[in-house]
Design a protein around this motif. Structure first.
Motif, PDB file in Angstrom:
ATOM      1  N   GLU A 772       0.764  -1.055   0.221  1.00  0.00           N
ATOM      2  CA  GLU A 772       0.009  -0.157  -0.040  1.00  0.00           C
ATOM      3  C   GLU A 772       0.822   1.192  -0.042  1.00  0.00           C
ATOM      4  O   GLU A 772       0.390   2.225  -0.139  1.00  0.00           O
ATOM      5  N   SER A 773       2.122   1.176   0.308  1.00  0.00           N
ATOM      6  CA  SER A 773       3.175   2.265   0.275  1.00  0.00           C
ATOM      7  C   SER A 773       3.395   2.943  -1.156  1.00  0.00           C
ATOM      8  O   SER A 773       3.428   2.156  -1.916  1.00  0.00           O
ATOM      9  N   SER A 774       3.533   4.097  -1.138  1.00  0.00           N
ATOM     10  CA  SER A 774       3.650   5.137  -2.552  1.00  0.00           C
ATOM     11  C   SER A 774       5.168   4.727  -2.959  1.00  0.00           C
ATOM     12  O   SER A 774       5.427   4.879  -3.821  1.00  0.00           O
ATOM     13  N   ALA A 775       6.055   4.279  -2.158  1.00  0.00           N
ATOM     14  CA  ALA A 775       7.236   4.143  -2.153  1.00  0.00           C
ATOM     15  C   ALA A 775       7.440   2.874  -2.854  1.00  0.00           C
ATOM     16  O   ALA A 775       8.799   2.201  -2.798  1.00  0.00           O
ATOM     17  N   LEU A 776       6.531   1.825  -2.787  1.00  0.00           N
ATOM     18  CA  LEU A 776       6.828   0.499  -3.210  1.00  0.00           C
ATOM     19  C   LEU A 776       7.454   0.265  -4.560  1.00  0.00           C
ATOM     20  O   LEU A 776       7.254   1.105  -5.558  1.00  0.00           O
ATOM     21  N   VAL A 777       8.522  -0.565  -4.685  1.00  0.00           N
ATOM     22  CA  VAL A 777       9.285  -0.764  -5.940  1.00  0.00           C
ATOM     23  C   VAL A 777       9.512  -2.559  -5.846  1.00  0.00           C
ATOM     24  O   VAL A 777      10.086  -2.973  -5.112  1.00  0.00           O
ATOM     25  N   PHE A 778       9.013  -2.760  -6.963  1.00  0.00           N
ATOM     26  CA  PHE A 778       9.313  -4.374  -6.979  1.00  0.00           C
ATOM     27  C   PHE A 778      10.673  -4.695  -7.681  1.00  0.00           C
ATOM     28  O   PHE A 778      11.008  -4.119  -8.472  1.00  0.00           O
ATOM     29  N   SER A 779      11.346  -5.562  -7.289  1.00  0.00           N
ATOM     30  CA  SER A 779      12.565  -5.995  -8.027  1.00  0.00           C
ATOM     31  C   SER A 779      12.278  -7.045  -9.132  1.00  0.00           C
ATOM     32  O   SER A 779      11.625  -7.880  -8.970  1.00  0.00           O
TER      33      SER A 779
END
Length: 858
Positions: A772-779
């Motif tokens: 839910e975080s706006s800083a989420l980045v998938f590797s």
């Protein structure tokens, strides 16, 4: 003028002979010898010569080697290593057994092992074949064996008016027969002291033997003429018992008197936690006795196990002790270094004179070395006249060999040790035809094995003697100090004593294990009785060691025993006051740490564990490579599910697709878990466990879902009070349902429990916060996740192991649980914002399987 005493006095030990001579008045001394010397000098085997243990071992070595070469299948029954050393060790085991059956005149075919242990019938047949070959080989070489018929050297025996034998120990039937045979030529006066342990052994000599008495029994079977003069006997005519034909064994009780009451003995016993700690009492007691004026000759220290003398040698800084058993030859660093260098030189010699055998060449080398050493020391160049031919052999060495030998350091061996080594080589020369089968390297290995068995006298020790109990027979002193009075040391059991069980030994009229134990106890009892002023024993008392049963048995006989805690009275090392335990306090900052679900759970569980693992980075012990543990199995199941689901990312998972996924997963597991029977068993277990999981997955597939990602890594952050906390993790699987909702799945191979539920809910809440975080980045973003954002998130844990009821297989994170765990996560992050006191958890149940439990004194 003193007249020469024509009697012969026979004792059990050399020390008893020394004590006997010391007790004689000045003048002509009577003849005295040990009982083994009497038998060797009074008997001979026609047409055969004596053989040493070295020769017996070599012959058994060759017999074992040849037998296993002819019949390789026997290695399953004879567990000897098929190597040079293996055969030698096999001969070391067999020789005591063969000696025992020979001494008791037992034929291998008479052993009733077949009737008692049918499973060992084949073993017995093999032993019988080895023994038959061994005896036949001795006959072939003209070497005597223990049960060969012997003749009396009557000229030697008749030279004594009578033979006084001080018997202390067990005579085997052959030795008993020899006494009867000697009594045909001169009367034997046999002196024995009996107690409750040994009196039954002498019933062969006199039927009415009782414990607690000193006996003198006359054994006289001489023939007499009409005038009463002894006629002697024809020593060449001997019956099956060894007694001269025409003579009748006759025993007469000459004297009997009661021995002192055992109640007069007082034993002071001290027990210690550690075996080596017994030295503290012994060394202090010896120091005190010597300081009070007691002669060192009047103190004896008994070691049931000679290895204890190593402790004395280490701690006897005053050098009050000497060791009757001597020291191992190679215990001297100087001798060991010289032997190692000599062996290296001998092994480096590749060319030898063609006319010489390997053994003769080795003999010449040792002869040259010893001759040169003695010449330089200005001693005689030969040990005795019988060795002269050997000492002349070095002339056959060529200049290259002599030049190589001259590079060796000076020989540190005494002439006595040199004679022993040449004696060993001389023994080998007697069976040189057998040793021709050995290679040069094996010959050297055999010789140096025997050299390292040699002992050197302890010439630098003090006056207090340290000895084994067998050396004390027939001697008395003021003080006796005994160590290791523990079961296992007293009585001490040898392998040869338990090779045949009690029932078999009783049938064969051989000494049983109880007989052997009683004989040992008799030696100690007699020693305690002969101590004029004091008896002290020490033993180890801990979880693994207990005192010998002898002490309890002596108490039942009226012996007074006082027991004290030796650790409280005598300290081996200085004892410091124990410091009070102070709990260590660790305060540090977490710093710019990136939290994962696992690390956050560890922080919540135990802050000290978090510090050890993530801040101090202390490496946990790795499991054994051969152990296929639950952690490794869990990783393998995760890979199998990733393999089968990951191949269908973006594909609708319906009933047909789920069937393919299940088959591929099981096939992957089968190929990975079929290398051993244990792994195959693990595969069957996990296959059964996954049945419920596949049923639940097929039910969920009815409405259809997409697999978005498997083993998906991510980084993100959570903002709390204007501070960002970095987080990372890897989600086992992300599905997209028909209504657009994301389902976050975490697999657990463990079964659900109340203890694990809270930890797993924390992990699910952690994943939801990250997504839910706006800083989420998938590797390594997969195409199915590209540009997508979850509208709603459902988090669940799959318990893969079979769980009942079925509803317990999946743990869903409810909205209520999410809010509770979210508050908990926020609180945990806040705790890491400044300095943290990394205290230990109060719930010690989590310490059971913690790798840092020892560090925490848990």
């Amino acid at each position: 003028m003193h007249t020469l005493d024509s009697r012969l006095f026979v004792f059990s030990t050399q020390r008893a002979i020394t004590s006997f001579y010391a007790s004689q008045q000045e003048g002509l001394m009577p003849k005295a010898m040990g009982i083994d010397e009497l038998f060797s000098r009074a008997f001979f085997t026609p047409s055969k010569s004596a053989a040493s243990s070295h020769i017996y071992r070599i012959l058994l070595h060759t017999i074992l080697r040849d037998l296993l070469a002819q019949r390789p299948a026997l290695t399953k029954l004879l567990v000897f290593e098929q190597s040079f050393l293996g055969y030698l060790q096999g001969s070391e085991f067999l020789l005591p057994f063969f000696r025992e059956i020979a001494r008791h005149k037992v034929a291998m075919s008479e052993i009733p092992l077949r009737d008692i242990y049918a499973d060992y019938e084949e073993h017995l047949a093999i032993l019988e074949e080895i023994y038959t070959r061994f005896v036949a080989r001795l006959d072939e070489l003209g070497l005597e064996w223990l049960d060969d018929k012997q003749e009396v050297i009557k000229e030697f025996v008749q030279g004594f008016s009578q033979i006084e034998i001080y018997l202390d120990g067990l005579l085997n039937p052959i030795e008993q027969d020899k006494l009867y045979a000697l009594s045909a030529y001169t009367p034997l006066y046999i002196h024995i002291d009996t107690d409750s342990y040994n009196y039954a052994y002498f019933r062969w000599l006199y039927a009415e033997i009782e414990p607690g008495f000193s006996y003198t029994i006359i054994l006289d079977s001489r023939e007499v003429d009409s005038k009463g003069v002894a006629k002697g006997a024809d020593c060449r005519k001997v019956d099956s018992s060894g007694v001269a034909v025409g003579s009748t064994p006759s025993t007469t009780l000459a004297r009997k008197h009661a021995l002192p009451d055992p109640k007069q003995i007082h034993i002071h016993a001290l027990y210690f936690e550690l075996r080596i700690a017994q030295c503290s009492f012994v060394l202090e007691k010896v120091r005190g006795l010597l300081a009070s004026g007691v002669s060192g000759d009047e103190i004896i220290i008994i070691t049931p196990d000679e290895s204890f003398s190593e402790y004395f040698a280490l701690l006897d800084s005053a050098h009050n002790l000497n060791y009757a058993m001597g020291r191992e030859l190679l215990s001297s660093p100087k001798i060991r270094a010289w032997c190692d260098e000599l062996r290296s030189v001998l092994e480096a010699i590749t060319q030898r004179p063609n006319a010489m055998s390997d053994l003769a060449f080795v003999e010449s080398i040792f002869t040259y070395i010893f001759t040169q050493a003695n010449a330089k020391a200005n001693t005689q160049t030969s040990l005795d006249s019988t060795n002269a031919p050997i000492y002349q052999a070095h002339s056959s060495l060529d200049s290259s060999h002599i030049a190589l030998l001259d590079t060796l350091p000076p020989c540190p061996l005494t002439t006595r040790l040199q004679a022993k080594i040449l004696g060993i080589i001389g023994d080998y020369l007697r069976v040189e035809s057998v040793l021709e089968e050995f290679g040069y390297g094996q010959l050297l290995e055999l010789l140096f094995l025997r050299i390292q068995e040699l002992g050197v006298d302890d010439v630098f020790g003090g006056k207090v003697r340290v000895m084994g109990v067998l050396e004390t027979r027939g001697i008395a002193c003021d003080y006796v100090i005994m160590v290791d009075c523990n079961s296992g040391f007293l009585p001490r059991i040898k392998e040869s004593d338990v090779f045949l069980n009690t029932a078999i030994r009783e049938k064969l009229q051989m000494p049983t294990l109880q007989d052997r134990e009683n004989l040992q106890k008799h030696y100690y009892y007699q020693l305690f009785m002969c101590a004029r002023k004091g008896v002290f024993v020490t033993f180890t008392h801990n979880e693994e060691a207990r005192e010998s049963s002898l002490l309890n048995e002596l108490e039942l006989q009226g012996v007074s025993i006082t027991r004290d805690n030796g650790d409280n009275l005598y300290a081996l090392f200085a004892v410091n006051e124990p410091k009070p335990y102070v709990e260590e306090e660790i305060v540090a900052k977490v710093g710019d740490f990136v939290f994962s679900p696992t690390s956050l759970a560890v922080f919540a569980e135990c802050k000290r564990k978090f510090y050890c693992r993530y801040i101090a980075r202390l490496k946990e012990p790795e499991p054994l490579e051969s152990t296929f543990d639950s952690l490794a199995l869990g990783e393998l199941v995760h890979k199998a599910l990733e393999h089968s689901y990951g191949a269908r990312v973006g594909v609708v998972c319906d009933k047909a697709c789920m069937q393919m996924i299940e088959q591929e997963c099981q096939e992957y597991l089968r190929t990975q878990l079929q290398h051993t029977q244990t792994q195959g068993f693990s595969y069957e277990l996990i296959r059964q466990d996954l049945r419920g999981f596949w049923q639940l997955e097929r039910r969920l597939a009815r409405s259809g879902f997409f697999v978005l990602a498997c083993e998906q890594g991510f980084v993100s952050s959570v903002a709390i009070d204007s501070k960002q906390y970095k987080i990372t993790g890897k989600i086992d699987r992300i599905d997209k349902l028909a209504d657009g909702k994301w389902r976050v799945i975490d697999y657990k191979l463990s079964k659900p429990s109340k203890a694990s539920r809270d930890k797993h809910l924390l992990q699910l809440a952690f994943y939801r916060l990250a997504l839910e975080s706006s800083a989420l980045v998938f590797s390594d973003t997969a195409s199915a996740l590209a540009g997508t954002k979850p509208t709603r998130i459902e988090s669940m844990v799959y318990y893969l192991k079979d769980a009942k009821p079925q509803k317990d297989r999946a743990l869903l994170l409810s909205q209520e649980d999410f809010h509770a765990q979210k508050e908990r996560i926020i609180e945990l992050f806040k705790q890491t914002s400044g300095e943290v006191c990394f205290e230990k958890t109060q719930d010690t149940t989590s310490c059971v399987h913690c790798a840092y439990a020892d560090m925490c004194n848990r």
